[in-house]
Design a protein around this motif. Sequence first.
Motif, PDB file in Angstrom:
ATOM      1  N   VAL A  15       0.848  -1.193   0.000  1.00  0.00           N
ATOM      2  CA  VAL A  15       0.000   0.000   0.000  1.00  0.00           C
ATOM      3  C   VAL A  15       0.884   1.243   0.000  1.00  0.00           C
ATOM      4  O   VAL A  15       1.845   1.320   0.780  1.00  0.00           O
ATOM      5  N   PRO A  16       0.581   2.236  -0.841  1.00  0.00           N
ATOM      6  CA  PRO A  16       1.324   3.504  -0.778  1.00  0.00           C
ATOM      7  C   PRO A  16       0.844   4.334   0.415  1.00  0.00           C
ATOM      8  O   PRO A  16      -0.178   5.016   0.343  1.00  0.00           O
ATOM      9  N   LEU A  17       1.568   4.247   1.517  1.00  0.00           N
ATOM     10  CA  LEU A  17       1.163   4.961   2.722  1.00  0.00           C
ATOM     11  C   LEU A  17       1.406   6.463   2.559  1.00  0.00           C
ATOM     12  O   LEU A  17       2.193   6.895   1.720  1.00  0.00           O
ATOM     13  N   ALA A  18       0.719   7.261   3.375  1.00  0.00           N
ATOM     14  CA  ALA A  18       0.754   8.726   3.242  1.00  0.00           C
ATOM     15  C   ALA A  18       2.136   9.267   3.584  1.00  0.00           C
ATOM     16  O   ALA A  18       2.770   8.851   4.556  1.00  0.00           O
ATOM     17  N   ALA A  30      -8.844   9.836   0.615  1.00  0.00           N
ATOM     18  CA  ALA A  30      -8.026   8.641   0.851  1.00  0.00           C
ATOM     19  C   ALA A  30      -8.855   7.534   1.469  1.00  0.00           C
ATOM     20  O   ALA A  30      -8.753   6.362   1.083  1.00  0.00           O
ATOM     21  N   ARG A  33     -11.039   5.882  -0.991  1.00  0.00           N
ATOM     22  CA  ARG A  33     -10.260   5.154  -1.999  1.00  0.00           C
ATOM     23  C   ARG A  33      -9.618   3.905  -1.400  1.00  0.00           C
ATOM     24  O   ARG A  33      -9.655   2.824  -1.985  1.00  0.00           O
ATOM     25  N   ASN A  34      -9.016   4.055  -0.223  1.00  0.00           N
ATOM     26  CA  ASN A  34      -8.280   2.965   0.415  1.00  0.00           C
ATOM     27  C   ASN A  34      -7.978   3.408   1.839  1.00  0.00           C
ATOM     28  O   ASN A  34      -7.136   4.286   2.052  1.00  0.00           O
ATOM     29  N   GLU A  37      -4.513   4.213   3.131  1.00  0.00           N
ATOM     30  CA  GLU A  37      -3.796   5.406   2.705  1.00  0.00           C
ATOM     31  C   GLU A  37      -3.905   6.539   3.728  1.00  0.00           C
ATOM     32  O   GLU A  37      -3.225   7.555   3.607  1.00  0.00           O
ATOM     33  N   GLU A  41       3.397   6.912   6.318  1.00  0.00           N
ATOM     34  CA  GLU A  41       4.544   6.021   6.142  1.00  0.00           C
ATOM     35  C   GLU A  41       5.383   5.943   7.419  1.00  0.00           C
ATOM     36  O   GLU A  41       5.919   4.874   7.769  1.00  0.00           O
TER      37      GLU A  41
END
Length: 453
Positions: A15-18, A30, A33-34, A37, A41
Motif C-alpha cells: 500500500v502507498p502509505l501517506a 483517501a 479510496r483505500n 492510505e 509512512e
Amino acid sequence: MTRTPPDTAPLPVRVPLATRPLGVWGSLQAGRRNVLELVPEIATHAPILSGTTARRWHMLMDPNALKRVLRDNVGNYPKSVVTKLILSPAIGESLFVADGAEWMWQRRTAAPVFSHRNVAALAPVMTAAAERVSARLVPGRAANLFDEMVTATFEVISDVTFSGGKAFDRAAVHKAIEQYIADNARVSLLDILGAPAWVPRLGRLRTGAAMQSTKRLADGAITARRAEGAKTPPDLLDLLMAGEDPESGRRMTTEELRDNLLTFIVAGHETTALTLGWALYLCAFDPAVQEAARTEAQAALGDRAAGVGDLPALPLTRRIVDEALRMYPPAAFLARTAQAPDELCGREVRRGDTVILPIYALHRHHKLWEAPDAFRPDRFVDPRAIPRFHYLPFGDGPRVCIGASFALQEAVIILATLLARFRFARVPGRDPKPVMILTLRPEGGVWLMVDRA
C-alpha cells in the motif's frame, strides 16, 4: 527451510502509505479510496502518532500500548462508532460489535462451538471444497484465484452453518453481503468529522432492503431447523442453538442466532478467501517457495485432497499462510473509542479520542521485523519466537477472533491441495492492488496462470 531472498530482490505489492498531511478533504478522499492510505509512512517506524482531524486520534504501533488496549484495559476501548455504524445494520448486536455484558454472555455461549474438536470435525467440508475448486481450475489458462477462493470459502461456511438447509438461498445471501460491503463500508465525510451516530450517513441508507431480505432468509432457515431437529454431525447452527451461557443459562433467540450466524458467514468466508488469495499471489511471486511447498504437499497428500490429519505434515504451507496474514492482514485497520482518560506511550488519551490500531503498519514495522516488506515464510519456523503483540492478524485479548483456528485449518487444507496439483505464475501487468475498504482486498483480483504440477 526455504531460501531467504537478498534485500535487493523485488518486493510484493504494498500500500502507498501517506507521506504528507492529508487534512479533512484529503482524508475523506483517501479513506474512500483505500482506508490504509490514511496511515502515514512514518507509522512503520514510530511507536505512536497523534493528531486531530475534526477529533483527536492516536495511532498505535507500540506492542506494549497495543497490549493495554486489547487486553489489559480492554473495557475502556470498545469498537469505534464508525465500525458500529457500518456493521450493526447487517449483524445487529452480535459478537463482533456488542460490548460489555451483552458481548460477554454471547462469547461464553459461542466459545465451545469453536473448540478444537468441533473445528476438526468440520474438516471434511473443507476438503470437499478443495476438491471442487481443483475441478474448476483449467490448466493452461489464467484464472482469478481470489474469486475462486471466495466461492470455495463461501461453500465451506454455508455448508458448516446451514448444512442441507433448503430454506437458505446461498446465492441470494452471498450477493446481498457483497452488495452491502460495497455500498456501506466506505468512509463518509461525517465519519471523518466525527459526527455522532444518530446523524444519518446517506450512503448507508440505500442497502437496507437487501440485508433485510437476507435476515428473513436466515430466520426462515433457523425456524426450519428447529422443526427438523439437529443434523448428524451437528453444524454451527445446531451447536449455537444447543449452546447456553454457563453462568446465566441464557440461550440465543432467533434474532441473536441469526445475527451471529451472519457474522460468522461474513467473517468466515471473506477473511479466509483473502488469506488464500494473497497466499497464492505470494507463491506465484516466489516460485522457489512455491516449489518447496509443492514438494511438501505432494509428499503428504499424493493424489488426494488435504484433510485435518495432514496438518502436522504441512509446516511450510502453514508458514506461507502465516506470512500472508502478516503482509496482508484482512483486518488491517482497527479503531477503538476511549471511554475514559488513559495514557498510551506517554501520551494523554481523553474520553472520546479515537485510538487506531493499524495492523498493516504493525506487521511492516521496521523496528519489529527484519525486511518487513519482503516475503519470508521462514520467519514463522518457530512462532513462539515472535513476540505476541508484534503479530496480530486475529487481534488479541478477550476479543481475539473466535474463529481463528477454523480459518487457519481451512486455509492450510485448501492451499496445500492446490499447490500439490497446480503451478501458479503471475500474469504480466495484472498484479493485485491491496485496497482496504472493510477488509484488505486485492483490487483487480488475483489473476494467475494455472498449470498442472
